[in-house]
Scaffold this active site. Structure first.
Site, PDB file in Angstrom:
ATOM      1  CG  HIS A   1      -1.717   1.256   1.363  1.00  0.00           C
ATOM      2  ND1 HIS A   1      -1.326   2.295   2.189  1.00  0.00           N
ATOM      3  CD2 HIS A   1      -2.857   1.667   0.755  1.00  0.00           C
ATOM      4  CE1 HIS A   1      -2.199   3.275   2.099  1.00  0.00           C
ATOM      5  NE2 HIS A   1      -3.138   2.926   1.237  1.00  0.00           N
TER       6      HIS A   1
ATOM      7  NE  ARG B   1      33.553  -1.474 -14.808  1.00  0.00           N
ATOM      8  CZ  ARG B   1      32.875  -0.366 -15.094  1.00  0.00           C
ATOM      9  NH1 ARG B   1      31.575  -0.308 -14.812  1.00  0.00           N
ATOM     10  NH2 ARG B   1      33.471   0.667 -15.653  1.00  0.00           N
TER      11      ARG B   1
ATOM     12  NE  ARG C   1      36.201  -6.420 -17.134  1.00  0.00           N
ATOM     13  CZ  ARG C   1      36.523  -5.257 -16.574  1.00  0.00           C
ATOM     14  NH1 ARG C   1      37.216  -4.357 -17.255  1.00  0.00           N
ATOM     15  NH2 ARG C   1      36.150  -4.988 -15.339  1.00  0.00           N
TER      16      ARG C   1
ATOM     17  CD  GLU D   1      42.644  -5.014 -20.303  1.00  0.00           C
ATOM     18  OE1 GLU D   1      42.157  -4.057 -19.673  1.00  0.00           O
ATOM     19  OE2 GLU D   1      42.283  -6.188 -20.125  1.00  0.00           O
TER      20      GLU D   1
ATOM     21  N   GLY E   1      40.727  -0.843 -23.450  1.00  0.00           N
ATOM     22  CA  GLY E   1      40.657  -0.511 -22.028  1.00  0.00           C
ATOM     23  C   GLY E   1      41.688   0.564 -21.735  1.00  0.00           C
ATOM     24  CB  SER E   2      41.517   4.238 -22.031  1.00  0.00           C
ATOM     25  OG  SER E   2      40.470   4.503 -21.114  1.00  0.00           O
ATOM     26  CG  ASN E   3      40.748   2.990 -16.729  1.00  0.00           C
ATOM     27  OD1 ASN E   3      40.741   4.101 -17.240  1.00  0.00           O
ATOM     28  ND2 ASN E   3      39.746   2.521 -16.026  1.00  0.00           N
TER      29      ASN E   3
ATOM     30  CB  CYS F   1      34.753  -0.341 -22.389  1.00  0.00           C
ATOM     31  SG  CYS F   1      36.084  -1.521 -22.106  1.00  0.00           S
TER      32      CYS F   1
END
Length: 817
Positions: free
Chosen positions: A438, A528, A596, A698, A719-721, A769
């Site tokens: 409710h 992820r 991934r 990466e 994966g730029s990191n 990404c």
């Protein structure tokens, strides 16, 4: 003489037709005659029984019978006088006048001919079901269950009634319940004339859910308006506890498109507390009482997977039928009950859903939270907003008069009698209840946030305390001490075109997937797995396969509790992971969702339950035993097999073939070959059933040897990191050298350019990404100029970056085909 006039039974049936209509004789067009509830029951009984939707048989006592009873008693003048010059804001006066109105109606005894027809209808129903028949006697007002006003919970119903005398008494009470306090106020608030709304009453076979389970179904996600799911809630016992929020129910989702493809499966499930259940009391007058559930009931779902899927199928047939009638999609609000005597699932009510389906999904509100105080309690979020104010804890009905407009209502649970107070609340918090209770329904109708099932809210929050009620963080709603600081960004998506460069999203939390799907997107570039494992599974996969190797007794006990309802602990992992990933895939279906495979580092794996027994200590986990190197390694081979089993289930059993799989941190070409072959042996063969395999690009070696890696993968995601970390030689976990970590470095940009060119040279999809395009508009511009296929962004930057990309593409003369 005609057969009808010479046959006593025919004479009786003809008389029944005056004020009685059996469900087989009525349909949705008969709302003015039998009210919304009865008209819908008749519609389903008449039209959907052949499709397998089970509705208990019964009959409607028409609205004309209500008018006839009041005419016969000359009760109208007194009834009108009882409400003359009513001030609905005066709660005490409203209660007094409502009680007087009910006394007038109840005192208008049923005319003998009407009473005779009700008895005859009951005898006919008894002939069908047997002498031990009990019935539910339910109000069905002529302004009830309408597309724009549900009137849910405003009028009374009486359950498990046996015998003619009991039914006649219950009918009079139902007639009188047209003038409950809450019904009077509801009609005033929604612009209905008290004396142009009439009460029909339904008398139907009682479904003995007190011996089994019951609940509510919506053919739409109630929080986001996402229309592709069926949302089912349920608990043991009678359904009143679920509707009123007295219990924290189980929740289930089923995805409509894959169900239609023959892949009916539970998409997502949440085990509710279900601390009590409502059953019938023994003795004379039929009443109900709540009793505690036992440990076994609390730890088990109230429905099997097969029953959940069956209910979803019934709900979809009901929605399709009513949509065809309306000439437009018509999401439905449905009540179900399982009979503990015959084991069957029944539909006992269906009405149009009146809130989520009316929400404009083209207008997106994005709450940007800047700071917040300490968390006080959490529960299930209703809505997506934030509200702040002084709390008012209400422990007894008598305290409602103390509530001030704009306060935050805190209570154990709410009921329809609280409607006046709830309308003036800034937000609602309850100890008990699920998202179809409710309090949740009223909060949605009012457009205010609510947190239900917060368990200890009335103890943890004090009257007068300033709190923030936050429902903008996903399925979990949180109450914070003090005021939050936040801003709101509103975007009208209907005017936003799509760029030629595909804009995808990075998504880890399945709880927010349905809301994120409303953003303009081309799918998910990075789903992820780690979030699902850490938040929903909590245990190391190897600890679920070999719990005997976990030395910590407390951790072993926690694992045992998590996996209690599963034949093998590893089944728990497969089910939770597959459903988490499938929920993300459903939200964006049929667009691609790139998942991934796990990419925890050893220190992160070790922090999971039982993880320390299976992980080594590494000086630099960032470049250690992670990603592809684990998958075929003896130390994790069995764990990776569970990941693959979950992905195979999500794709093949659950039907989400829009899932693509991606391998992270694959150092060498030989490693790529080994992992792809290992996955094939585990049932995930590239190209089979449309399966595409991607690789995270990466590591500098991935760029240098992209032609060789292209033989094993269908696409790449930069994966730029990690690519920045390994190009610049900077440990991105080290604070002391963090100043040197910069994705905009010319060397990093050259690596990205070579990756895009190499992928395209091999006719492979290439996206990105990593964090860079979310953080730096200039990197997004650089990628567009390169001609990258897709950019996957954090959700909070999608609108801004899409706008920037569109402007750049216009300057470049580029447009989507």
């Amino acid at each position: 003489m005609s057969t009808a006039s010479s046959n006593p039974q025919a004479k009786t049936e003809n008389r029944i037709s005056n004020f009685i209509r059996f469900f087989s004789e009525i349909g949705i067009e008969d709302v003015p005659l039998v009210g919304g509830k009865n008209a819908s029951l008749g519609e389903m009984y008449r039209e959907l029984a052949t499709a397998g939707v089970m509705v208990p048989n019964g009959f409607a006592i028409t609205a004309e019978a209500y008018r006839y009873a009041l005419d016969h008693a000359n009760a109208w003048p007194a009834l009108r006088d009882s409400l003359k010059d009513l001030d609905p804001g005066d709660v005490t006066d409203l209660a007094r006048r409502a009680a007087l109105a009910r006394d007038i109606i109840y005192g208008a005894a049923l005319p003998p001919d009407l009473e005779s027809q009700i008895r005859a209808g009951l005898r006919k129903l008894t002939d069908e079901y047997g002498s031990d028949l009990t019935v539910a006697v339910r109000s069905s007002a002529t302004a009830e269950d309408l597309p724009n006003a549900s009137f849910a919970g405003q009028h009374e119903s009486y359950l498990n009634i046996h015998g003619e005398a009991g039914v006649l008494e219950a009918v009079r009470h139902c007639f009188a319940s047209l003038f409950t306090d809450r019904a009077i106020r509801y009609r005033i608030d929604n612009g209905f004339d008290h004396f142009k709304v009439f009460n029909s009453v339904g008398v139907m076979k009682m479904v003995r859910s007190d011996l089994a389970a019951s609940g509510v179904i919506f053919t739409i996600d109630t929080e986001t308006g996402f229309e592709s799911v069926v949302f089912i809630t349920g608990s043991f016992g009678l359904g009143e506890n679920v509707v009123q929020g007295a219990v924290d129910p189980d929740e289930f989702y089923v995805f409509k498109p894959t169900y239609r493809l023959g892949k009916g499966a539970v998409l997502k499930r949440t085990l509710g507390g279900k601390k009590i259940k409502m059953i019938f009391s023994d003795g004379g007058r039929v009443t109900t009482r709540n009793v505690p559930t036992d440990t076994k009931e609390r730890e088990a779902f109230c429905l099997s997977d097969a029953e959940v899927v069956a209910l979803a199928g019934h709900a979809m047939k009901i929605e399709e039928h009513y949509s065809a009638k309306a000439g437009a999609t018509r999401p439905m609000d449905i009540e179900w009950a399982k009979d503990g005597l015959d084991g069957r699932l029944y539909i006992v009510q269906a009405r149009p859903e009146t809130v989520a389906s009316h929400r404009d999904r083209n207008v997106i509100e994005d709450y940007k939270i800047e700071n917040r105080g300490p968390k006080i309690v959490e529960g299930r979020a209703v809505g997506t907003k934030i509200a702040m104010g002084k709390a008012r804890v209400i422990e007894h009905l008598s305290e409602l008069s103390q509530f001030l407009p704009g306060e935050i209502l805190v209570a154990d649970a709410t009921s329809p009698d609280w409607g006046t107070v709830m309308k003036s609340a800034a937000a609602i918090i309850t100890n008990r209840g699920g998202r179809t209770c409710h309090a949740a329904i009223v909060a949605r109708e009012l457009g205010i946030p609510a947190i239900v099932g917060a368990d200890s809210a009335t103890r943890a929050i004090k009257t007068g305390q300033v709190v923030s009620v936050c429902c903008a963080e996903g399925d979990v709603g949180r109450v914070y001490d003090g005021e939050m600081k936040f801003s709101i960004e509103r975007t009208n998506l209907s005017t936003l075109p799509r760029p030629a460069t595909h804009v995808m999203m990075n998504v880890g939390n399945p709880d927010v997937a349905f809301s994120l799907a409303a953003l303009p997107n081309d799918g998910v570039g990075l789903a992820r797995m780690e979030f699902i494992i850490s938040e929903s599974i909590k245990a190391h996969p190897m600890a679920l396969i070999h719990p005997e190797r976990v030395e910590d007794e407390n951790e072993r006990a926690q694992i045992a509790r998590l996996t209690n309802n599963y034949s093998k602990p590893s089944d728990f992992f497969v089910e939770r992971l597959s459903e988490g990933v499938a929920t993300i895939a459903a939200a964006f279906y049929p667009k691609p969702v790139i998942v991934r495979m796990s990419d925890f580092k050893t220190n992160e794996y070790a922090s999971l339950l039982g993880g320390r027994a299976f992980e080594v200590s590494e000086a630099n986990p960032m470049i250690g035993f992670r990603g592809a190197s684990r998958y075929a390694h003896p130390a994790y081979r069995e764990g990776f097999a569970l990941e693959c089993a979950a992905m195979k289930r999500a794709r093949e059993e659950m039907g989400f073939q829009n899932i693509r799989l991606m391998i992270p941190f694959c150092r060498r070409v030989e490693e790529a070959e080994r992992v792809v072959e290992h996955m094939r042996r585990l049932g995930l063969e590239r190209g089979k059933n449309g399966l595409e395999l991607y690789m995270m690009c990466e590591i500098p070696n991935n760029v240098m040897l992209i032609d060789e890696f292209s033989k094993y993968f269908d696409g790449f995601s930069i994966g730029s990191n990690d690519l920045t970390q390994l190009t610049l030689g900077v440990d991105r976990d080290s604070e002391i050298v963090a100043f040197d970590f910069d994705e905009r470095d010319e060397g990093v940009k050259k690596m990205i350019r070579l990756a895009v060119e190499g992928a395209h040279r091999n006719n492979r999809h290439c996206g990105i990404c990593g964090q860079a395009p979310s953080d730096y508009p200039e990197i997004a511009e650089f990628l567009v100029r390169l001609g990258i296929d897709s950019i996957s962004l954090n959700p909070d930057t999608v609108i801004r970056t899409t706008t920037d990309i569109l402007a750049l593409e216009r300057a470049l003369g580029r447009r989507r085909d």
